[in-house]
Design a protein around this motif. Structure first.
Motif, PDB file in Angstrom:
ATOM      1  N   LEU A 121       0.835  -1.192   0.000  1.00 30.88           N
ATOM      2  CA  LEU A 121       0.000   0.000   0.000  1.00 30.88           C
ATOM      3  C   LEU A 121       0.875   1.249   0.000  1.00 30.88           C
ATOM      4  O   LEU A 121       1.641   1.480   0.923  1.00 30.88           O
ATOM      5  CB  LEU A 121      -0.924  -0.011   1.216  1.00 30.88           C
ATOM      6  N   LYS A 122       0.762   2.049  -1.063  1.00 34.41           N
ATOM      7  CA  LYS A 122       1.574   3.255  -1.183  1.00 34.41           C
ATOM      8  C   LYS A 122       0.943   4.410  -0.409  1.00 34.41           C
ATOM      9  O   LYS A 122      -0.251   4.430  -0.150  1.00 34.41           O
ATOM     10  CB  LYS A 122       1.707   3.636  -2.668  1.00 34.41           C
ATOM     11  N   ASP A 123       1.781   5.390  -0.050  1.00 33.83           N
ATOM     12  CA  ASP A 123       1.279   6.571   0.645  1.00 33.83           C
ATOM     13  C   ASP A 123       0.330   7.352  -0.258  1.00 33.83           C
ATOM     14  O   ASP A 123       0.510   7.415  -1.479  1.00 33.83           O
ATOM     15  CB  ASP A 123       2.435   7.492   1.049  1.00 33.83           C
ATOM     16  N   LEU A 124      -0.675   7.944   0.354  1.00 36.21           N
ATOM     17  CA  LEU A 124      -1.627   8.750  -0.395  1.00 36.21           C
ATOM     18  C   LEU A 124      -0.980  10.065  -0.837  1.00 36.21           C
ATOM     19  O   LEU A 124      -0.143  10.618  -0.116  1.00 36.21           O
ATOM     20  CB  LEU A 124      -2.851   9.055   0.480  1.00 36.21           C
ATOM     21  N   PRO A 125      -1.359  10.602  -1.994  1.00 36.43           N
ATOM     22  CA  PRO A 125      -0.849  11.916  -2.420  1.00 36.43           C
ATOM     23  C   PRO A 125      -1.469  13.021  -1.572  1.00 36.43           C
ATOM     24  O   PRO A 125      -2.429  12.781  -0.823  1.00 36.43           O
ATOM     25  CB  PRO A 125      -1.319  12.004  -3.879  1.00 36.43           C
ATOM     26  N   LYS A 126      -0.940  14.241  -1.682  1.00 40.65           N
ATOM     27  CA  LYS A 126      -1.471  15.367  -0.923  1.00 40.65           C
ATOM     28  C   LYS A 126      -2.214  16.330  -1.839  1.00 40.65           C
ATOM     29  O   LYS A 126      -1.791  16.570  -2.971  1.00 40.65           O
ATOM     30  CB  LYS A 126      -0.334  16.100  -0.197  1.00 40.65           C
ATOM     31  N   CYS A 127      -3.297  16.870  -1.339  1.00 46.06           N
ATOM     32  CA  CYS A 127      -4.104  17.843  -2.089  1.00 46.06           C
ATOM     33  C   CYS A 127      -3.278  19.093  -2.371  1.00 46.06           C
ATOM     34  O   CYS A 127      -2.611  19.632  -1.473  1.00 46.06           O
ATOM     35  CB  CYS A 127      -5.356  18.189  -1.277  1.00 46.06           C
ATOM     36  N   LYS A 128      -3.318  19.577  -3.606  1.00 45.28           N
ATOM     37  CA  LYS A 128      -2.540  20.761  -3.980  1.00 45.28           C
ATOM     38  C   LYS A 128      -3.144  22.056  -3.445  1.00 45.28           C
ATOM     39  O   LYS A 128      -2.518  23.115  -3.555  1.00 45.28           O
ATOM     40  CB  LYS A 128      -2.423  20.832  -5.509  1.00 45.28           C
ATOM     41  N   ILE A 129      -4.332  21.964  -2.874  1.00 45.89           N
ATOM     42  CA  ILE A 129      -4.961  23.163  -2.322  1.00 45.89           C
ATOM     43  C   ILE A 129      -4.774  23.245  -0.812  1.00 45.89           C
ATOM     44  O   ILE A 129      -4.221  24.212  -0.303  1.00 45.89           O
ATOM     45  CB  ILE A 129      -6.464  23.207  -2.666  1.00 45.89           C
ATOM     46  N   CYS A 130      -5.205  22.216  -0.091  1.00 46.10           N
ATOM     47  CA  CYS A 130      -5.158  22.274   1.377  1.00 46.10           C
ATOM     48  C   CYS A 130      -3.979  21.528   1.978  1.00 46.10           C
ATOM     49  O   CYS A 130      -3.664  21.691   3.160  1.00 46.10           O
ATOM     50  CB  CYS A 130      -6.458  21.749   1.971  1.00 46.10           C
ATOM     51  N   GLY A 131      -3.327  20.676   1.182  1.00 49.72           N
ATOM     52  CA  GLY A 131      -2.165  19.945   1.669  1.00 49.72           C
ATOM     53  C   GLY A 131      -2.477  18.675   2.439  1.00 49.72           C
ATOM     54  O   GLY A 131      -1.573  17.963   2.889  1.00 49.72           O
ATOM     55  N   GLU A 132      -3.771  18.362   2.587  1.00 45.31           N
ATOM     56  CA  GLU A 132      -4.162  17.148   3.302  1.00 45.31           C
ATOM     57  C   GLU A 132      -4.136  15.945   2.351  1.00 45.31           C
ATOM     58  O   GLU A 132      -4.160  16.111   1.130  1.00 45.31           O
ATOM     59  CB  GLU A 132      -5.563  17.320   3.893  1.00 45.31           C
ATOM     60  N   PRO A 133      -4.078  14.723   2.896  1.00 42.67           N
ATOM     61  CA  PRO A 133      -4.066  13.537   2.038  1.00 42.67           C
ATOM     62  C   PRO A 133      -5.319  13.469   1.173  1.00 42.67           C
ATOM     63  O   PRO A 133      -6.409  13.871   1.596  1.00 42.67           O
ATOM     64  CB  PRO A 133      -4.041  12.380   3.054  1.00 42.67           C
ATOM     65  N   THR A 134      -5.160  12.977  -0.047  1.00 42.73           N
ATOM     66  CA  THR A 134      -6.289  12.786  -0.940  1.00 42.73           C
ATOM     67  C   THR A 134      -6.212  11.386  -1.544  1.00 42.73           C
ATOM     68  O   THR A 134      -5.252  10.650  -1.296  1.00 42.73           O
ATOM     69  CB  THR A 134      -6.310  13.862  -2.045  1.00 42.73           C
ATOM     70  N   SER A 135      -7.204  11.012  -2.308  1.00 42.10           N
ATOM     71  CA  SER A 135      -7.248   9.667  -2.869  1.00 42.10           C
ATOM     72  C   SER A 135      -6.208   9.486  -3.968  1.00 42.10           C
ATOM     73  O   SER A 135      -5.747  10.454  -4.583  1.00 42.10           O
ATOM     74  CB  SER A 135      -8.648   9.383  -3.439  1.00 42.10           C
ATOM     75  N   TYR A 136      -5.851   8.230  -4.231  1.00 43.11           N
ATOM     76  CA  TYR A 136      -4.909   7.920  -5.302  1.00 43.11           C
ATOM     77  C   TYR A 136      -5.414   8.488  -6.636  1.00 43.11           C
ATOM     78  O   TYR A 136      -6.595   8.393  -6.952  1.00 43.11           O
ATOM     79  CB  TYR A 136      -4.737   6.403  -5.437  1.00 43.11           C
ATOM     80  N   GLY A 137      -4.503   9.110  -7.369  1.00 40.35           N
ATOM     81  CA  GLY A 137      -4.861   9.630  -8.684  1.00 40.35           C
ATOM     82  C   GLY A 137      -5.552  10.974  -8.688  1.00 40.35           C
ATOM     83  O   GLY A 137      -6.015  11.437  -9.734  1.00 40.35           O
ATOM     84  N   ARG A 138      -5.619  11.626  -7.524  1.00 41.72           N
ATOM     85  CA  ARG A 138      -6.282  12.936  -7.446  1.00 41.72           C
ATOM     86  C   ARG A 138      -5.279  14.007  -7.049  1.00 41.72           C
ATOM     87  O   ARG A 138      -4.428  13.782  -6.191  1.00 41.72           O
ATOM     88  CB  ARG A 138      -7.411  12.914  -6.413  1.00 41.72           C
ATOM     89  N   ASP A 139      -5.388  15.179  -7.674  1.00 43.61           N
ATOM     90  CA  ASP A 139      -4.573  16.336  -7.287  1.00 43.61           C
ATOM     91  C   ASP A 139      -5.269  17.171  -6.219  1.00 43.61           C
ATOM     92  O   ASP A 139      -4.628  17.878  -5.452  1.00 43.61           O
ATOM     93  CB  ASP A 139      -4.294  17.228  -8.505  1.00 43.61           C
TER      94      ASP A 139
END
Length: 319
Positions: free
Chosen positions: A279-297
């Motif tokens: 399980l890879k780490d979740l990406p971070k939202c480019k707006i708020c910096g919180e974790p977001t779902s895989y494949g989402r900016d």
């Protein structure tokens, strides 16, 4: 009829899933023992600090009371969020919640959607409706509650965040994600939590093997006065969860113990999958910096605000 456990006191309650008749004291002990067993699996008994997400309802009061029966209350910090729902978030309920927690020796910290997000839940629903969007209040509420609870857990440096989700909630979540085909979200469920970001505080559910009717009776026997009025948005627009809930209740009435079987069997599948998956780490939202779902900016929360016209930003939400 006498209690099937102590054999001395009169039974006051029947557990359909076990067939046992229990007196008030043995029922309370049964709930506490089952919560303790789950808490030990989830690592709560070894934690130095635990954030409790509380609302003032029967589940959160049961959560606080049961955990305080075997964990030092000084290790527990409760966190309450006022969503901003007209006629539903009442000040008298907040005062009662604080008194119950004070009596248990548990600190309470509070905030609101208005303070942290800039809008009440009513504001979000109204704005999305004005835009002609078919977004349920639960979609807004669930996402922002999770975000604020996680942020509070980081703020107080909690080892774990404990929520009051009961067995009914857990079984419904499993079935909903199966219906949606959301395998990635499914594997994050189960007894042993998965941490997919350094910004996440592990979230656990000590009541996940306790039926909702049991938390209701526990709160009743303990003398708690809790908010019994259902959120008005549930009746305004029944969600998929409400429909799944009715389906599962019908199944449970025909075969008691079905909800427990769903959760326990899912746990076995979930743990086996986790052992054999990377399980890879979740990406971070480019707006708020919180974790977001895989494949989402952009995270779902920010996307909802953008679509509702409450947030202007250069990043476009992904579909």
């Amino acid at each position: 009829m006498k209690c099937d456990v102590c054999k001395s006191k009169d039974a006051v309650i029947l557990q359909p899933h076990t067939g046992r008749r229990l007196c008030k004291d043995c029922f309370i002990d049964d709930i506490r023992n089952r919560v303790k067993k789950e808490a030990e699996k989830e690592g709560l008994t070894k934690a130095n600090k635990i954030l409790l997400a509380v609302s003032g309802g029967k589940d959160s009061l049961t959560l606080a009371d049961t955990l305080a029966s075997f964990i030092d209350p000084k290790k527990l910090i409760s966190f309450n969020i006022v969503e901003g729902i007209g006629g539903y978030n009442r000040s008298d309920q907040a005062k009662k919640l604080k008194k119950y927690l004070d009596d248990l020796g548990i600190e309470l910290i509070s905030t609101s959607f208005k303070k942290e997000v800039g809008f009440t839940l009513d504001d979000m629903v109204r704005s999305s409706h004005d835009k002609g969007l078919n977004i349920s209040a639960c979609t807004f509420c669930g996402g922002f509650r999770r975000k604020l609870i996680n942020a509070a857990g980081r703020e107080v440096k909690a080892d774990l965040v404990a929520t009051g989700h009961n067995l009914d909630d857990e079984a419904q979540t499993i079935v909903i994600n199966l219906l949606r085909g959301d395998i990635k979200r499914l594997i994050r469920l189960g007894e042993i939590p998965v941490k997919l970001s350094d910004k996440f505080v592990l979230r656990v559910k000590p009541l996940r093997k306790i039926y909702e009717w049991e938390t209701t009776m526990y709160a009743y026997y303990k003398g708690f006065e809790f908010q019994e009025v259902e959120c008005p948005y549930i009746s305004m627009k029944p969600t998929l969860r409400a429909k799944v809930r009715d389906l599962l209740y019908s199944l449970e009435s025909k075969k008691p113990g079905s909800l427990l079987t769903i959760v326990e069997e899912f746990d076995k599948i979930s743990e086996e999958y986790k052992r054999n998956s990377e399980l890879k780490d979740l990406p971070k939202c480019k707006i708020c910096g919180e974790p977001t779902s895989y494949g989402r900016d952009v995270c779902k929360n920010c996307e909802l605000l953008i679509k509702s016209g409450l947030l202007n930003h250069q990043y476009l939400p992904m579909s």
